[in-house]
Motif scaffolding. Sequence first.
Motif, PDB file in Angstrom:
ATOM      1  N   TYR A  16       0.826  -1.210   0.000  1.00  0.00           N
ATOM      2  CA  TYR A  16       0.000   0.000   0.000  1.00  0.00           C
ATOM      3  C   TYR A  16       0.861   1.261   0.000  1.00  0.00           C
ATOM      4  CZ  TYR A  16      -3.945   3.028   1.118  1.00  0.00           C
ATOM      5  OH  TYR A  16      -4.908   4.011   1.063  1.00  0.00           O
ATOM      6  N   THR A  17       1.875   1.307   0.859  1.00  0.00           N
ATOM      7  CA  THR A  17       2.706   2.511   0.947  1.00  0.00           C
ATOM      8  C   THR A  17       3.570   2.680  -0.295  1.00  0.00           C
ATOM      9  OG1 THR A  17       4.338   1.229   2.209  1.00  0.00           O
ATOM     10  CG2 THR A  17       2.759   2.528   3.465  1.00  0.00           C
ATOM     11  N   TRP A  18       4.154   1.585  -0.797  1.00  0.00           N
ATOM     12  CA  TRP A  18       4.991   1.716  -1.982  1.00  0.00           C
ATOM     13  C   TRP A  18       4.162   2.156  -3.187  1.00  0.00           C
ATOM     14  CZ3 TRP A  18       9.263   3.070  -3.746  1.00  0.00           C
ATOM     15  CH2 TRP A  18       9.637   2.815  -5.065  1.00  0.00           C
ATOM     16  N   ASP A  19       2.952   1.677  -3.289  1.00  0.00           N
ATOM     17  CA  ASP A  19       2.087   2.084  -4.394  1.00  0.00           C
ATOM     18  C   ASP A  19       1.864   3.588  -4.382  1.00  0.00           C
ATOM     19  OD1 ASP A  19       0.052   1.820  -6.511  1.00  0.00           O
ATOM     20  OD2 ASP A  19      -1.376   2.221  -4.893  1.00  0.00           O
ATOM     21  N   LYS A  20       1.651   4.182  -3.230  1.00  0.00           N
ATOM     22  CA  LYS A  20       1.388   5.625  -3.161  1.00  0.00           C
ATOM     23  C   LYS A  20       2.651   6.435  -3.472  1.00  0.00           C
ATOM     24  CE  LYS A  20      -2.523   4.144  -2.086  1.00  0.00           C
ATOM     25  NZ  LYS A  20      -2.108   2.753  -2.196  1.00  0.00           N
ATOM     26  N   VAL A  21       3.785   5.992  -2.940  1.00  0.00           N
ATOM     27  CA  VAL A  21       5.024   6.716  -3.221  1.00  0.00           C
ATOM     28  C   VAL A  21       5.414   6.555  -4.686  1.00  0.00           C
ATOM     29  CG1 VAL A  21       7.476   6.836  -2.657  1.00  0.00           C
ATOM     30  CG2 VAL A  21       5.803   6.553  -0.825  1.00  0.00           C
ATOM     31  N   LEU A  22       5.221   5.368  -5.241  1.00  0.00           N
ATOM     32  CA  LEU A  22       5.496   5.154  -6.658  1.00  0.00           C
ATOM     33  C   LEU A  22       4.600   6.041  -7.522  1.00  0.00           C
ATOM     34  CD1 LEU A  22       7.070   3.459  -8.770  1.00  0.00           C
ATOM     35  CD2 LEU A  22       5.219   1.780  -8.647  1.00  0.00           C
ATOM     36  N   SER A  23       3.365   6.229  -7.114  1.00  0.00           N
ATOM     37  CA  SER A  23       2.453   7.111  -7.856  1.00  0.00           C
ATOM     38  C   SER A  23       2.948   8.546  -7.825  1.00  0.00           C
ATOM     39  CB  SER A  23       1.043   7.012  -7.264  1.00  0.00           C
ATOM     40  OG  SER A  23       0.509   5.713  -7.437  1.00  0.00           O
ATOM     41  N   LEU A  24       3.512   8.973  -6.691  1.00  0.00           N
ATOM     42  CA  LEU A  24       4.073  10.320  -6.615  1.00  0.00           C
ATOM     43  C   LEU A  24       5.278  10.456  -7.538  1.00  0.00           C
ATOM     44  CD1 LEU A  24       3.966  11.142  -2.790  1.00  0.00           C
ATOM     45  CD2 LEU A  24       2.464  12.023  -4.565  1.00  0.00           C
ATOM     46  N   TYR A  25       6.141   9.459  -7.568  1.00  0.00           N
ATOM     47  CA  TYR A  25       7.322   9.526  -8.421  1.00  0.00           C
ATOM     48  C   TYR A  25       6.937   9.651  -9.892  1.00  0.00           C
ATOM     49  CZ  TYR A  25      10.050   7.660  -4.451  1.00  0.00           C
ATOM     50  OH  TYR A  25      10.656   7.460  -3.246  1.00  0.00           O
ATOM     51  N   LEU A  26       5.967   8.847 -10.314  1.00  0.00           N
ATOM     52  CA  LEU A  26       5.682   8.692 -11.740  1.00  0.00           C
ATOM     53  C   LEU A  26       4.445   9.450 -12.209  1.00  0.00           C
ATOM     54  CD1 LEU A  26       6.403   4.867 -12.132  1.00  0.00           C
ATOM     55  CD2 LEU A  26       7.983   6.794 -12.272  1.00  0.00           C
ATOM     56  N   GLY A  27       3.692  10.030 -11.281  1.00  0.00           N
ATOM     57  CA  GLY A  27       2.499  10.759 -11.687  1.00  0.00           C
ATOM     58  C   GLY A  27       1.406   9.862 -12.220  1.00  0.00           C
ATOM     59  N   ARG A  28       1.273   8.680 -11.654  1.00  0.00           N
ATOM     60  CA  ARG A  28       0.254   7.719 -12.075  1.00  0.00           C
ATOM     61  C   ARG A  28      -0.768   7.516 -10.962  1.00  0.00           C
ATOM     62  NH1 ARG A  28       3.034   4.135 -15.951  1.00  0.00           N
ATOM     63  NH2 ARG A  28       4.155   5.589 -17.298  1.00  0.00           N
ATOM     64  N   MET A  29      -1.968   7.131 -11.360  1.00  0.00           N
ATOM     65  CA  MET A  29      -2.992   6.833 -10.375  1.00  0.00           C
ATOM     66  C   MET A  29      -2.591   5.622  -9.540  1.00  0.00           C
ATOM     67  SD  MET A  29      -5.564   8.912 -10.345  1.00  0.00           S
ATOM     68  CE  MET A  29      -6.905   7.967  -9.644  1.00  0.00           C
ATOM     69  N   PRO A  30      -2.962   5.584  -8.258  1.00  0.00           N
ATOM     70  CA  PRO A  30      -2.641   4.414  -7.430  1.00  0.00           C
ATOM     71  C   PRO A  30      -3.253   3.146  -8.007  1.00  0.00           C
ATOM     72  CG  PRO A  30      -3.414   6.245  -6.077  1.00  0.00           C
ATOM     73  CD  PRO A  30      -3.659   6.641  -7.496  1.00  0.00           C
ATOM     74  N   ALA A  31      -2.535   2.035  -7.827  1.00  0.00           N
ATOM     75  CA  ALA A  31      -2.993   0.754  -8.365  1.00  0.00           C
ATOM     76  C   ALA A  31      -3.386  -0.233  -7.271  1.00  0.00           C
ATOM     77  CB  ALA A  31      -1.893   0.131  -9.237  1.00  0.00           C
ATOM     78  N   PHE A  32      -2.834  -0.088  -6.082  1.00  0.00           N
ATOM     79  CA  PHE A  32      -3.151  -0.994  -4.981  1.00  0.00           C
ATOM     80  C   PHE A  32      -4.042  -0.237  -4.003  1.00  0.00           C
ATOM     81  CE2 PHE A  32      -2.316  -3.360  -1.039  1.00  0.00           C
ATOM     82  CZ  PHE A  32      -2.399  -4.669  -1.486  1.00  0.00           C
ATOM     83  N   THR A  33      -5.357  -0.366  -4.185  1.00  0.00           N
ATOM     84  CA  THR A  33      -6.298   0.450  -3.414  1.00  0.00           C
ATOM     85  C   THR A  33      -7.392  -0.388  -2.762  1.00  0.00           C
ATOM     86  OG1 THR A  33      -7.562   0.867  -5.432  1.00  0.00           O
ATOM     87  CG2 THR A  33      -5.910   2.509  -4.813  1.00  0.00           C
ATOM     88  N   PRO A  34      -7.062  -1.504  -2.106  1.00  0.00           N
ATOM     89  CA  PRO A  34      -8.116  -2.232  -1.383  1.00  0.00           C
ATOM     90  C   PRO A  34      -8.541  -1.449  -0.157  1.00  0.00           C
ATOM     91  CG  PRO A  34      -5.986  -3.173  -0.901  1.00  0.00           C
ATOM     92  CD  PRO A  34      -5.750  -2.121  -1.943  1.00  0.00           C
ATOM     93  N   LEU A  35      -9.678  -1.839   0.413  1.00  0.00           N
ATOM     94  CA  LEU A  35     -10.124  -1.197   1.637  1.00  0.00           C
ATOM     95  C   LEU A  35      -9.127  -1.483   2.759  1.00  0.00           C
ATOM     96  CD1 LEU A  35     -13.953  -2.022   1.500  1.00  0.00           C
ATOM     97  CD2 LEU A  35     -12.812   0.123   0.905  1.00  0.00           C
ATOM     98  N   THR A  36      -8.847  -0.469   3.543  1.00  0.00           N
ATOM     99  CA  THR A  36      -7.857  -0.602   4.616  1.00  0.00           C
ATOM    100  C   THR A  36      -8.488  -0.776   5.991  1.00  0.00           C
ATOM    101  OG1 THR A  36      -7.751   1.810   4.849  1.00  0.00           O
ATOM    102  CG2 THR A  36      -6.189   0.765   3.327  1.00  0.00           C
ATOM    103  N   ASP A  37      -9.815  -0.699   6.074  1.00  0.00           N
ATOM    104  CA  ASP A  37     -10.459  -0.715   7.387  1.00  0.00           C
ATOM    105  C   ASP A  37     -10.264  -2.036   8.117  1.00  0.00           C
ATOM    106  OD1 ASP A  37     -11.311   1.801   6.811  1.00  0.00           O
ATOM    107  OD2 ASP A  37     -13.313   1.201   6.158  1.00  0.00           O
ATOM    108  N   GLU A  38     -10.230  -3.152   7.374  1.00  0.00           N
ATOM    109  CA  GLU A  38     -10.202  -4.459   8.025  1.00  0.00           C
ATOM    110  C   GLU A  38      -8.792  -5.018   8.180  1.00  0.00           C
ATOM    111  OE1 GLU A  38     -12.977  -6.889   5.799  1.00  0.00           O
ATOM    112  OE2 GLU A  38     -14.526  -6.456   7.284  1.00  0.00           O
ATOM    113  N   VAL A  39      -7.780  -4.283   7.752  1.00  0.00           N
ATOM    114  CA  VAL A  39      -6.393  -4.719   7.950  1.00  0.00           C
ATOM    115  C   VAL A  39      -5.775  -3.784   8.980  1.00  0.00           C
ATOM    116  CG1 VAL A  39      -4.199  -5.247   6.841  1.00  0.00           C
ATOM    117  CG2 VAL A  39      -6.327  -5.478   5.550  1.00  0.00           C
ATOM    118  N   PRO A  40      -5.780  -4.165  10.237  1.00  0.00           N
ATOM    119  CA  PRO A  40      -5.349  -3.233  11.290  1.00  0.00           C
ATOM    120  C   PRO A  40      -3.877  -2.892  11.175  1.00  0.00           C
ATOM    121  CG  PRO A  40      -5.670  -5.436  12.179  1.00  0.00           C
ATOM    122  CD  PRO A  40      -6.181  -5.474  10.781  1.00  0.00           C
TER     123      PRO A  40
END
Length: 779
Positions: free
Chosen positions: A344-368
């Motif tokens: 999840y974190t690498w996907d967001k930072v990679l999106s910042l580097y490359l200017g691409r939409m996030p690709a790993f976006t599952p719901l985070t509520d149930e993964v504490p």
Amino acid sequence: MRGLSKAEAYKDECVYDKPPSLAYVRSLEDEIEQLTNQLKSCKTQAWISKTSHPEEKKILPATSPASSINSASRQSDHGRNGILPYRSPRPIKWETDISVDDRGSVSFHGSTSAVHEPPTLQQAAQISPDQALSPRSQQEEEQAKLDLRQNAQQQRQLEDFAIANTAPRVNLPKEVSEELLKFHWCWIHPLFIFVYRPAFTRGMTLVNSSQPNALDPPYFSETLLRVIHSHCARFLNHDIYQQHFDMRYTAAEFMQQTSQDARISLAMETLNSSSIPTIQALLQQSAREVVFARPSQGWLYGGMAFRMAFDMGIHLPSDKLQTFVKSLSNEDIEIRKRLFWSCYTWDKVLSLYLGRMPAFTPLTDEVPLTFLDDFTDTAPWQPYYGETPDAQAKALPPYPPTPGHIVSCFQQLSKLCIIINDLMQSIYSGEAAAKRVDDLESAEARAANEEPFMRISRSLQDWWIALPSHLRVSVEQMPKLAPPIHIMSLNLLYHTILILLHRPVVLATPSLQAQASAISYSTCLAATATIHDLLVLQANTFGLGQISYLNAYCAYMAATMAVLRFERELRPSEDYNITSRRIGLNYLLEVIARSANTMPGLERSNAIMRKRMKGVIDTHLRAHSALSPNSIVQQSASIAPSSDQMVLAQATAFQQISNPGIGHVYQPAQFIMRPPSTSDTPMLPPASTPQYPVTEPHTLSGQVPLPAFVDDFLPAFPGQQFPVGSDYSFGSNEFDPQARMALMGYNLDPHPRVNPGDIDWTLMDNMQIPGNAPNVKFS
């Protein structure tokens, strides 16, 4: 009379080639259960008809008492935590998507898949709804934490043997492998924790080096080790190892060889079934490719890692998954949970580097975001410069062992990345950009434009307030030595997100005289000042040889705002170097340029900044004839990019789509300036941390509009590419927003504009600007 079957008629023995699938058996069980309930209901209704008065028939339920209780229980469970018990007749939640093979490995296909195979019926029958939903007791939780901590400490003591055991497998001297791994655990691992170190070390000790084709132990693979070596090769002091360990390669040859070995091994690994070491290797290789200016490859490796994670069900709630899959140990759950948040974190930072939409976006509520093994929070962390540091590393101040706080830092990074995901989806996506230009006159549209900005502002402030003190670095109380570098990265990223949030408001207005625009501009300058000072602190403590790509991106974002200030405050009769030093721009550009020497992926960022600076200087010099032509040539030549950098900095087709301001040539007007501060930024490494001057909102009135150049080119995402061929013409300001969004596709908008008139700043009167500017308030 019952008819004879074919086997009975011919007196043959009935033999079934294979048993029915578990999914088919389970569907029959569910059908039998439903039919049984209906039969009970019919019997109850018949009994009611015989014994009850007519009035009682109206109030009694049409189901059995047991069925009513079970139904109420299911509704209560669903309302409590959003899931249904596993044996529900109509399952609709994640439990139905678990697939478990004959070895107990978990995968994810979905209940409609032809290859779906749920947990065994025996396991499911033993699980009651209360067991499925109840958390572990506090005593069990504490015992699991203690076991994992002790294991982490024990495995740390076995690392020397583990490295010696695996070095022959990758054809490296033990000393070289040990050096590379020390660099990895110190500088690369702590921020994203792709690899769970205790399990990886245990796997290294279990490798059978006498049999090269033997299967790798769980949580270790030769491929993963090769990828780690490849990523850390840039830190190695090659001269020393060539001399002492008879390495046949030069520095460039060694990096090329390790990179080639890692790519070949990873290509073969992806032909096998999904595994956690493969996902970790793909994430690591994705980071390595971005650093070395191969963004497309980095994007593809990351995408494969995310797909494998989904394939293995990494996105499922690991704590609850253990209830259904008994083969999963506490360590397995810990690794799966960490890997989810690493993706999840690498996907967001990679999106910042490359200017691409996030690709790993599952719901985070149930993964504490709770981890059992917090050994690295208290384990000492020290910078590592190699067994024989170079002269620059030897000149740095001694650094005492300090608690690493790796787990708690990663938890806060994950929370920050949830906000980053919201920022990209709500402000920087093509869809959000299209919505902002649709029917801006309506009150509904203005409210819709305001809501994301307000929501993200509050989320950032809440995050900063809740940040533990041992993870916060305040420029008002700057320490003499920087905390561990991953904590520095966390703070730098936070202030960068502040710029990304307020930058669209600054870019949306041609003048900063309006109060709202001035507030956002001041917020950006305050964040730029903090990034500048944090980088100075980091250079004083660790130097810039081990700076991460993320830190360099933060320096780039701060430099984009410093350049805007440079354009506004450059005096006609002043040498541009004086202005640049005064506002801290020289230092930020130096960080980017020096980092690009070891991370070629930053060369584009450096080229973009140098090209823009040259444009600003040329325009100002030509506008004022008091300077001699020789002075113009000399000052312009000192900042001019090389021919290769000019090619790197060329505006792409995507630049023309994303920036409506292209085509407007800036003509400087009369500047009205306030007296600037005279404090200068020292050269690298500075002796002390300077106070970076910040422009207050009330001092911005009367200044000229922000300039726009023919190639107005300070994008939020310098690594962004958009190849569309040679035949295009997107320069019109009246470009259809829907067509623009379609052409942007999976890319983020590098120049979004948020109208400050759509923001009700009075709602934030009592909210401080998040960060280190407590005296500047929204008002």
